[in-house]
Design a protein around this motif. Structure first.
Motif, PDB file in Angstrom:
ATOM      1  N   ALA A  99       0.837  -1.197   0.000  1.00  0.00           N
ATOM      2  CA  ALA A  99       0.000   0.000   0.000  1.00  0.00           C
ATOM      3  C   ALA A  99       0.873   1.249   0.000  1.00  0.00           C
ATOM      4  N   ALA A 100       0.325   2.339  -0.558  1.00  0.00           N
ATOM      5  CA  ALA A 100       1.079   3.588  -0.643  1.00  0.00           C
ATOM      6  C   ALA A 100       1.541   4.102   0.722  1.00  0.00           C
ATOM      7  N   PRO A 101       0.734   4.002   1.793  1.00  0.00           N
ATOM      8  CA  PRO A 101       1.236   4.489   3.094  1.00  0.00           C
ATOM      9  C   PRO A 101       2.490   3.754   3.572  1.00  0.00           C
ATOM     10  N   THR A 102       2.558   2.451   3.285  1.00  0.00           N
ATOM     11  CA  THR A 102       3.760   1.693   3.664  1.00  0.00           C
ATOM     12  C   THR A 102       4.961   2.183   2.869  1.00  0.00           C
ATOM     13  N   PHE A 103       4.772   2.412   1.587  1.00  0.00           N
ATOM     14  CA  PHE A 103       5.838   2.960   0.748  1.00  0.00           C
ATOM     15  C   PHE A 103       6.312   4.299   1.296  1.00  0.00           C
ATOM     16  N   GLU A 104       5.361   5.170   1.633  1.00  0.00           N
ATOM     17  CA  GLU A 104       5.703   6.493   2.154  1.00  0.00           C
ATOM     18  C   GLU A 104       6.541   6.381   3.432  1.00  0.00           C
ATOM     19  N   THR A 105       6.173   5.455   4.304  1.00  0.00           N
ATOM     20  CA  THR A 105       6.915   5.280   5.551  1.00  0.00           C
ATOM     21  C   THR A 105       8.336   4.811   5.284  1.00  0.00           C
ATOM     22  N   ILE A 106       8.482   3.885   4.332  1.00  0.00           N
ATOM     23  CA  ILE A 106       9.812   3.378   4.003  1.00  0.00           C
ATOM     24  C   ILE A 106      10.688   4.475   3.416  1.00  0.00           C
ATOM     25  N   VAL A 107      10.126   5.239   2.497  1.00  0.00           N
ATOM     26  CA  VAL A 107      10.921   6.221   1.765  1.00  0.00           C
ATOM     27  C   VAL A 107      11.171   7.491   2.567  1.00  0.00           C
ATOM     28  N   TRP A 108      10.117   7.986   3.254  1.00  0.00           N
ATOM     29  CA  TRP A 108      10.224   9.291   3.907  1.00  0.00           C
ATOM     30  C   TRP A 108      10.228   9.229   5.433  1.00  0.00           C
ATOM     31  N   GLY A 109       9.601   8.197   6.000  1.00  0.00           N
ATOM     32  CA  GLY A 109       9.473   8.105   7.450  1.00  0.00           C
ATOM     33  C   GLY A 109       8.006   8.128   7.852  1.00  0.00           C
ATOM     34  N   PRO A 110       7.710   7.976   9.137  1.00  0.00           N
ATOM     35  CA  PRO A 110       6.323   7.906   9.592  1.00  0.00           C
ATOM     36  C   PRO A 110       5.583   9.222   9.388  1.00  0.00           C
ATOM     37  N   SER A 111       4.297   9.109   9.040  1.00  0.00           N
ATOM     38  CA  SER A 111       3.484  10.304   8.773  1.00  0.00           C
ATOM     39  C   SER A 111       2.700  10.743  10.004  1.00  0.00           C
ATOM     40  N   THR A 112       2.788   9.974  11.074  1.00  0.00           N
ATOM     41  CA  THR A 112       2.124  10.342  12.323  1.00  0.00           C
ATOM     42  C   THR A 112       3.080  10.098  13.481  1.00  0.00           C
ATOM     43  N   GLY A 113       2.727  10.621  14.641  1.00  0.00           N
ATOM     44  CA  GLY A 113       3.519  10.365  15.844  1.00  0.00           C
ATOM     45  C   GLY A 113       4.766  11.219  15.930  1.00  0.00           C
ATOM     46  N   ALA A 114       5.736  10.709  16.694  1.00  0.00           N
ATOM     47  CA  ALA A 114       6.923  11.491  17.010  1.00  0.00           C
ATOM     48  C   ALA A 114       7.773  11.809  15.783  1.00  0.00           C
ATOM     49  N   GLY A 115       7.714  10.947  14.760  1.00  0.00           N
ATOM     50  CA  GLY A 115       8.573  11.165  13.601  1.00  0.00           C
ATOM     51  C   GLY A 115       7.953  12.009  12.505  1.00  0.00           C
ATOM     52  N   ARG A 144      14.741  14.996   0.574  1.00  0.00           N
ATOM     53  CA  ARG A 144      15.837  14.224   1.154  1.00  0.00           C
ATOM     54  C   ARG A 144      15.261  12.928   1.722  1.00  0.00           C
ATOM     55  N   PRO A 145      15.048  11.925   0.869  1.00  0.00           N
ATOM     56  CA  PRO A 145      14.405  10.689   1.341  1.00  0.00           C
ATOM     57  C   PRO A 145      15.200  10.004   2.443  1.00  0.00           C
ATOM     58  N   LYS A 146      14.463   9.383   3.342  1.00  0.00           N
ATOM     59  CA  LYS A 146      15.094   8.582   4.397  1.00  0.00           C
ATOM     60  C   LYS A 146      15.772   7.362   3.796  1.00  0.00           C
ATOM     61  N   LEU A 147      15.149   6.773   2.764  1.00  0.00           N
ATOM     62  CA  LEU A 147      15.711   5.601   2.089  1.00  0.00           C
ATOM     63  C   LEU A 147      16.725   6.063   1.052  1.00  0.00           C
ATOM     64  N   GLU A 148      17.961   5.671   1.223  1.00  0.00           N
ATOM     65  CA  GLU A 148      19.018   6.137   0.327  1.00  0.00           C
ATOM     66  C   GLU A 148      19.450   5.032  -0.624  1.00  0.00           C
ATOM     67  N   LYS A 149      18.492   4.341  -1.202  1.00  0.00           N
ATOM     68  CA  LYS A 149      18.788   3.297  -2.178  1.00  0.00           C
ATOM     69  C   LYS A 149      17.594   3.196  -3.114  1.00  0.00           C
ATOM     70  N   PRO A 150      17.773   2.651  -4.308  1.00  0.00           N
ATOM     71  CA  PRO A 150      16.663   2.571  -5.266  1.00  0.00           C
ATOM     72  C   PRO A 150      15.526   1.701  -4.738  1.00  0.00           C
ATOM     73  N   ILE A 151      14.305   2.058  -5.108  1.00  0.00           N
ATOM     74  CA  ILE A 151      13.134   1.288  -4.724  1.00  0.00           C
ATOM     75  C   ILE A 151      12.169   1.211  -5.902  1.00  0.00           C
ATOM     76  N   THR A 152      11.595   0.048  -6.114  1.00  0.00           N
ATOM     77  CA  THR A 152      10.497  -0.130  -7.053  1.00  0.00           C
ATOM     78  C   THR A 152       9.296  -0.627  -6.257  1.00  0.00           C
ATOM     79  N   ALA A 153       8.099  -0.440  -6.828  1.00  0.00           N
ATOM     80  CA  ALA A 153       6.917  -0.748  -6.028  1.00  0.00           C
ATOM     81  C   ALA A 153       5.693  -0.956  -6.910  1.00  0.00           C
ATOM     82  N   GLU A 154       4.799  -1.813  -6.430  1.00  0.00           N
ATOM     83  CA  GLU A 154       3.441  -1.956  -6.981  1.00  0.00           C
ATOM     84  C   GLU A 154       2.502  -1.745  -5.819  1.00  0.00           C
ATOM     85  N   LEU A 155       1.599  -0.726  -5.953  1.00  0.00           N
ATOM     86  CA  LEU A 155       0.899  -0.232  -4.777  1.00  0.00           C
ATOM     87  C   LEU A 155      -0.617  -0.182  -4.891  1.00  0.00           C
ATOM     88  N   GLY A 156      -1.194  -0.660  -5.937  1.00  0.00           N
ATOM     89  CA  GLY A 156      -2.646  -0.697  -5.997  1.00  0.00           C
ATOM     90  C   GLY A 156      -3.264   0.658  -6.271  1.00  0.00           C
TER      91      GLY A 156
END
Length: 594
Positions: free
Chosen positions: A262-278, A290-302
């Protein structure tokens, strides 16, 4: 060569519990094995890789029945349930057909040929070239009579360039793609296996596969099915939840990440959490690109998939069949599909609109009962009830039909991927080309995601629209388009490509980045388009004397209304296992009783 370990496993934990040092050590060992495996892989010839596909075909065949049974049982489908066939098609069938297609591609490349050798190419609308990649043999034409598939390349790509670049990583087989991470999906059991295969063959990338917890019951099956890849260190399998995934994505030895989810999981991996302390740090990273993930990523997200119903003159049988078709798009796998149809776009001016809605209600109600088994399903159904309190509920409150009135807001149904049996109907004005163009623009602009779109149109109306219809299809910005078919057909056809429409970015990811499956290893792909028969056998016979497509299938086995779908789906899979034509005849006989 190291001995293949059993899967690393993580015990149930709270979200904030860190991995133990023992678990981290086991992961480091697995990744070390993969590092050695990556060096081994680049020394295999193309012929050896083709033989490896044969070994995998045998190992998948050996566990296919157990695979389908375990998957169905985990979802609450008891033996004898009429929908258990979906776990044959969505499990071993999809993998077996892919292995056969990959083997063919590798052997062509080994002979110095392009994977597109002997594949017809011609012009598609908008200055594009397309390759007719299904069917490629008589067997496909028999099993899936009336269905065809095309891969469209990006505008400006020539047929010569498409042939020359076909092969991807296998054009440079000695160049390693390193060690990658595959974050497996939890809804369809062939997804993680197919993703691992594509990583290996498209980019020479060995994989650490992290199973989604919903597929833990398949762990032993996957270990035996993938044994030919596990033994030489090309694959390792780990278990665990979000904390495991977070540790793996940040591991310095992982060079590439692929996720189906899902797109929210992708967002968390790439940028970090969208709620809470982070949350504040995540917003800061986005502002600074400045993405948190510093490596290439591909995805299928519905996403939210449209079903465009083009108005025409339909018989009562047409209304019933296509209503069952739409019910299948929403209810197959209890609606837990990234490609499930969610929004029906209909003409408010179609004289048969009310008759079709009646047929749709009947089909939606009549489909076999089953549980919504995926995590958070109850929560999502409750969300739909809150969004649309006037929805009509069927099957003891487990599936909803939302017919949006003229003054109602369709935003929720068009932007929320419910991932449960929630089907919306949105009316738009017009008939003919006017309606089709309006529906295409609406799907492009209003619906979330770009993974798949479906178009239902009778042959006479399609013929009357002519080039206007083709241009409308070209204007649809979706990675897979099904005409008189369900776009899940694209998922199950290995020579087609599966993924969102090109152009997504890390901060506007839509339905993902890149493609998978793609057994011909084609480059510069824009989309895949499949065509199916508007009418099943025997009504399809009329196409021999006019417009339309002939099919010998009375009803595709994946229809939730098919009385023999489970037996036919198993029979189709067993044919892919053993090529037993005598038993296939018996399966086709069952298909005629659907």
């Amino acid at each position: 060569m190291s001995e293949a370990p059993t899967a690393v496993s993580a015990q149930p934990r709270t979200p904030d519990t860190a991995l133990s040092q023992t678990e981290r050590d086991a992961i480091d060992v697995a990744i070390g094995d993969l590092g050695l495996g990556a060096k081994t892989w680049v020394h295999l010839t193309l012929e050896q890789r083709a033989r490896l596909m044969e070994r995998l075909h045998a190992s998948v065949t050996a566990v296919a029945a157990e695979w389908a049974d375990a998957a169905a049982t985990a979802k609450g489908l008891e033996p004898g349930h009429p929908l258990r066939g979906e776990d044959w098609l969505g499990g071993p069938y999809g993998v077996l057909t892919a292995l056969t297609a990959y083997r063919s591609t590798l052997l062509k490349l080994a002979r110095g040929q392009s994977p597109l050798t002997d594949v017809k190419t011609d012009a598609a609308p908008g200055g594009r070239v397309r390759a007719h990649v299904f069917p490629l043999g008589a067997t496909d034409g028999i099993l899936l009579s009336g269905f065809t598939g095309e891969v469209w390349f990006e505008p400006g790509v020539t047929a010569e360039e498409a042939r020359r670049t076909a092969g991807l990583g296998q054009l440079a087989p000695t160049t390693s793609g390193g060690v990658g991470l595959v974050l497996g999906a939890g809804n369809v059991t062939s997804i993680p296996v197919l993703d691992v295969l594509y990583e290996l063959l498209s980019g020479n990338c060995v994989s650490l596969l992290k199973l989604n917890p919903t597929q833990d019951p398949l762990l032993a099956v996957f270990e035996r099915a993938l044994a030919p890849l596990i033994e030489p260190g090309f694959v390792r399998i780990v278990r665990g939840g979000g904390e495991m995934g977070a540790y793996l994505t940040g591991h310095p030895a992982i060079e590439h990440v692929h996720i189906t989810g899902a797109a929210p999981t992708f967002e968390t991996i790439v940028w970090g959490p969208s709620t809470g302390a982070g949350e504040a740090a995540t917003l800061q990273r986005k502002r600074e690109n400045r993405p948190k993930l510093e490596k290439p990523i591909t995805a299928e997200l519905g996403g939210v998939s449209p079903i465009i119903v083009v108005p025409g003159v339909w018989t009562e049988a047409d209304l019933r069949f296509q209503a069952e078709h739409i019910a299948t798009m929403r209810l197959q796998n209890a609606g837990h599909n990234c490609i499930a149809g969610q929004v029906v776009l209909m003409s408010s001016d179609w004289p048969q609109r009310d008759a079709f809605l009646d047929a749709l209600r009947t089909a939606y109600q009549a489909a076999p009962r089953r549980s919504a088994w995926y995590p958070r399903s109850t929560e999502k159904l409750a969300g739909a009830a809150s969004d649309y309190p006037d929805a009509t509920w069927f099957a003891e409150g487990t599936r909803a039909l939302v017919v949006i009135g003229a003054d109602e807001d369709a935003t929720a149904i068009e932007t929320t991927e419910y991932f449960t049996p929630v089907l919306g109907v949105v009316s738009l004005p017009g008939n003919g080309q006017e309606f089709l163009d309006t529906a295409v623009a609406h799907a492009n602009e209003k619906l979330t995601g770009t993974l798949g779109a479906n178009v239902l149109i009778d042959p006479q109306t399609q013929a009357a629209l002519g080039d206007g219809f083709d241009n409308a299809i070209a204007a649809l910005r979706y990675g897979s388009i099904a005409i008189n078919a369900w776009s899940a057909f694209v998922y199950l056809t290995p020579t087609l490509t599966w993924g969102g429409f090109p152009g997504a970015t890390l901060d506007e990811v839509e339905s993902g980045i890149g493609v998978v499956h793609n057994a011909l290893l084609l480059d510069h792909v824009e989309r895949s388009v499949t065509h199916g028969p508007f009418r099943p056998f025997p009504r399809s016979v009329s196409s021999a004397f006019g417009a339309g497509r002939f099919s010998v299938l009375p009803k595709p086995p994946w229809f939730v209304s098919s009385r023999t779908g489970a037996r036919v789906s198993e029979g189709f899979t067993r044919f892919q296992m053993n090529q037993d034509w005598v038993k296939l005849v018996a399966t086709l006989t069952q298909a005629f009783r659907a």
